[in-house]
Design an enzyme around this catalytic site. Sequence first.
Site, PDB file in Angstrom:
ATOM      1  N   HIS A 129      97.200  18.578  29.126  1.00 41.28           N
ATOM      2  CA  HIS A 129      96.983  17.891  30.401  1.00 41.28           C
ATOM      3  C   HIS A 129      98.318  17.542  31.059  1.00 41.28           C
ATOM      4  CE1 HIS A 129      95.147  14.838  33.150  1.00 41.28           C
ATOM      5  NE2 HIS A 129      96.306  14.248  32.966  1.00 41.28           N
ATOM      6  N   GLU A 130      99.229  16.956  30.293  1.00 41.37           N
ATOM      7  CA  GLU A 130     100.510  16.540  30.871  1.00 41.37           C
ATOM      8  C   GLU A 130     101.357  17.745  31.255  1.00 41.37           C
ATOM      9  OE1 GLU A 130     100.978  13.592  31.781  1.00 41.37           O
ATOM     10  OE2 GLU A 130      99.285  12.685  30.739  1.00 41.37           O
ATOM     11  N   HIS A 170     100.308  19.116  34.634  1.00 41.90           N
ATOM     12  CA  HIS A 170     100.884  18.427  35.793  1.00 41.90           C
ATOM     13  C   HIS A 170     102.222  19.063  36.181  1.00 41.90           C
ATOM     14  CE1 HIS A 170      98.164  15.180  36.642  1.00 41.90           C
ATOM     15  NE2 HIS A 170      98.255  14.631  35.450  1.00 41.90           N
ATOM     16  N   GLU A 173      94.411  15.040  38.754  1.00 46.02           N
ATOM     17  CA  GLU A 173      94.024  14.721  37.385  1.00 46.02           C
ATOM     18  C   GLU A 173      92.934  15.678  36.891  1.00 46.02           C
ATOM     19  OE1 GLU A 173      95.542  12.903  35.418  1.00 46.02           O
ATOM     20  OE2 GLU A 173      96.808  11.737  36.769  1.00 46.02           O
TER      21      GLU A 173
END
Length: 306
Positions: free
Chosen positions: A155-156, A159, A217
């Site tokens: 997820h990070e 980004h 997100e």
Amino acid sequence: MITRFPIDRFASALALLCLLGVAAPGQAQPAAEESKEEGVKVGKMSSLRNLVPEEQLEAAATQQYTAMKQQAQQQNALAPDSHPQVRRLRAIAGKLVPQALRWNPRAADWKWEVNLIGSKDVNAFCMPGGKIAFYTGLLERLQLTDDEVAIVMGHEIAHALREHGRERAAKSGLANAGAKLAGIGLSALLGIDANLTTAATGLGASLTMLKFSRDDETEADVVGLDIAARAGYDPRAGVALWHKMAQLSQSAPPQWLSSHPAGQNRIAEMQKHLPAVLPLYSRAKGVAQQSLPPYRSNVKGIAPVS
């Protein structure tokens, strides 16, 4: 053991002012926009990001990351290379990063780095340029399995790959420019004074504490599932992870959760994309998809995820 690091004091100390010049918008790189193979599909990256030079943002991120490590080390809060959890995090990153490159060709040239900081905060981030940090509170309070670590890290990383920080910096610059130019006469606007433009785009950025939009997100969740599945980590762990987060947040929302939309809608979005990523996971594991056992959490009260 490593000493706990006071993150809130660090965050205020790292209010780094980055003067970012405005570049002419360019064309998006098709190879970075979406996977052409199996897996999830997302839209094009925002063209607003082209207002911020990628090299400058990545340089600022590297500067902040270095300062963070130095301060953590001074406070005995930076876990050494020999720490078992550091070795674990770097091993997981070693499997994820090769699968991440399809989402942004520039990532092949990033100086990827993974570190662990002693802090009770439930938090993790990946700065532009591949600078990753996990806090011990995230690993310990949620009792993360390797699959769940991969979901968080994916997820990070997503980004950074999708350049959400660059987009946020551009939007901040435009807001500052708008406020500046609002007080100037129409003739000056039509003339576009370059000095005014450069001054208006100065902005403060703490890249470790960026809060992204709900759409960002969701996109990071989806792309992160794809990356984790291709690397051989069970994407269904994302559902269990957010059930864990829900349990933890019943008393007080942790920092990582407060800056990320959570709840049943988020879990539902992940479940919607499982059919697209489970074939990738089964292929990475070398087993038929119908032979995959349900994902079982290591925490009581969370149902197996099929």
